[in-house]
Design a protein around this motif. Structure first.
Motif, PDB file in Angstrom:
ATOM      1  N   THR A 125       0.239   1.118  11.275  1.00 46.12           N
ATOM      2  CA  THR A 125       1.041   1.332  10.418  1.00 46.12           C
ATOM      3  C   THR A 125       1.460   0.370   9.570  1.00 46.12           C
ATOM      4  OG1 THR A 125       1.201   3.991  10.437  1.00 46.12           O
ATOM      5  CG2 THR A 125       2.638   2.639   9.250  1.00 46.12           C
ATOM      6  N   VAL A 126       1.372  -0.019   7.866  1.00 49.03           N
ATOM      7  CA  VAL A 126       1.576  -1.459   7.646  1.00 49.03           C
ATOM      8  C   VAL A 126       2.339  -0.811   6.350  1.00 49.03           C
ATOM      9  CG1 VAL A 126      -0.048  -2.739   7.747  1.00 49.03           C
ATOM     10  CG2 VAL A 126      -0.610  -2.194   5.991  1.00 49.03           C
ATOM     11  N   THR A 127       3.316  -1.383   5.962  1.00 49.49           N
ATOM     12  CA  THR A 127       4.221  -0.843   4.943  1.00 49.49           C
ATOM     13  C   THR A 127       4.878  -2.196   4.022  1.00 49.49           C
ATOM     14  OG1 THR A 127       5.723   0.305   6.504  1.00 49.49           O
ATOM     15  CG2 THR A 127       6.588  -0.780   4.503  1.00 49.49           C
ATOM     16  N   GLY A 128       4.277  -1.620   2.694  1.00 53.04           N
ATOM     17  CA  GLY A 128       4.609  -2.301   1.295  1.00 53.04           C
ATOM     18  C   GLY A 128       6.292  -3.234   1.032  1.00 53.04           C
ATOM     19  N   THR A 129       6.330  -3.343   0.510  1.00 54.89           N
ATOM     20  CA  THR A 129       7.969  -3.967  -0.003  1.00 54.89           C
ATOM     21  C   THR A 129       8.328  -4.292  -1.772  1.00 54.89           C
ATOM     22  OG1 THR A 129       6.673  -6.307  -0.912  1.00 54.89           O
ATOM     23  CG2 THR A 129       7.043  -6.253   0.782  1.00 54.89           C
ATOM     24  N   LYS A 130       7.467  -2.938  -2.330  1.00 56.05           N
ATOM     25  CA  LYS A 130       7.484  -2.462  -3.588  1.00 56.05           C
ATOM     26  C   LYS A 130       8.083  -1.054  -3.839  1.00 56.05           C
ATOM     27  CE  LYS A 130       5.520  -6.122  -5.931  1.00 56.05           C
ATOM     28  NZ  LYS A 130       6.394  -6.860  -6.825  1.00 56.05           N
ATOM     29  N   TYR A 131       8.821  -0.250  -4.483  1.00 55.46           N
ATOM     30  CA  TYR A 131       9.160   0.533  -4.678  1.00 55.46           C
ATOM     31  C   TYR A 131       8.912   1.455  -5.840  1.00 55.46           C
ATOM     32  CZ  TYR A 131      13.251  -0.690  -1.067  1.00 55.46           C
ATOM     33  OH  TYR A 131      13.620  -1.033   0.040  1.00 55.46           O
ATOM     34  N   PHE A 132       7.534   2.342  -5.282  1.00 55.82           N
ATOM     35  CA  PHE A 132       7.337   2.768  -5.989  1.00 55.82           C
ATOM     36  C   PHE A 132       7.790   4.878  -6.576  1.00 55.82           C
ATOM     37  CE2 PHE A 132       3.803   0.247  -5.364  1.00 55.82           C
ATOM     38  CZ  PHE A 132       3.163  -0.259  -6.233  1.00 55.82           C
ATOM     39  N   SER A 133       8.216   4.877  -8.137  1.00 56.46           N
ATOM     40  CA  SER A 133       8.339   6.310  -7.976  1.00 56.46           C
ATOM     41  C   SER A 133       7.358   7.030  -8.105  1.00 56.46           C
ATOM     42  CB  SER A 133       9.477   6.362  -9.525  1.00 56.46           C
ATOM     43  OG  SER A 133       8.374   5.905 -10.621  1.00 56.46           O
TER      44      SER A 133
END
Length: 213
Positions: free
Chosen positions: A79-87
């Protein structure tokens, strides 16, 4: 300024929260546009295959409802995780076809609230903040000096996700009900969820004494 009360029941991590089993060339529209908790989450991509040569483009909105895009390198049987927060997320695309491989797109427990604007009048900037917790959650309350999402000159456009946020020391990485004060002017506060057990809740009670004179 009237008291502000914001209550949150953050969603737990879900590796399939947006869409499950995508394959082929895309693009794909998420089955669920958001986590359903009025918070903005980091995006996760999970696959049993090696997709590290591909990039996934996530399109949606940030915590303030402004358009946001992020490109994430694909996972290699993990699993990879992004760095930006999406609503919310409206579209998922990939740089080349997945072929017969599959991937799931979801969200991490890591989340931020919509920014909570404060008054920055210099004559009475004091702010009191109480974080009231039930259940198991690790949280941080942050502040920023930047005016967000303003397009008129001379202020540049700054998205909530791109602003510099600073932790309030007394409310940083905490797990219980606590309070703190800020004695200098700021533009906005936000809640950062670091981790949690499903069902936890947190309420922010904010009071700012601002003189109109």
């Amino acid at each position: 300024m009237r008291p502000i009360a914001k209550s949150y029941t953050p969603a737990a991590e879900s590796s399939t929260g947006y869409v499950t089993g995508i394959t082929g060339a895309g693009p794909w529209t998420p089955t669920n546009a958001n986590a359903g908790d009025n918070l903005s989450h980091l995006t996760t991509i999970t696959s049993a295959a090696n997709l590290s040569a591909l990039t996934f483009t996530i399109t949606g909105k940030d915590a303030s409802g402004v358009a946001l895009t992020e490109t994430i390198t694909g996972p290699n049987a993990t699993t990879v995780t992004g760095t930006k927060y999406f609503s919310s997320i409206t579209s998922i695309s990939v740089s080349a076809t997945l072929g017969a491989n599959t991937a799931d797109v979801g969200y991490a427990a890591n989340a931020v609230s919509q920014p909570i604007p404060m008054s920055y009048l210099a004559n009475a900037p004091a702010i009191g903040i109480a974080a009231i917790v039930t259940g198991t959650i690790n949280y941080t309350v942050q502040y920023t000096y930047r005016e967000l999402n303003v397009s008129a000159p001379p202020t540049p456009v700054v998205q909530a996700d791109d602003a510099a946020w600073f932790a309030i020391t007394a409310l940083s990485g905490k797990t219980s009900t606590l309070d703190a004060q800020i004695a200098f002017p700021i533009w906005a506060l936000q809640l950062l969820v670091n981790s949690l057990t499903a069902g936890a809740t947190i309420e922010l009670d904010i009071l700012q004494a601002v003189s109109s004179s």
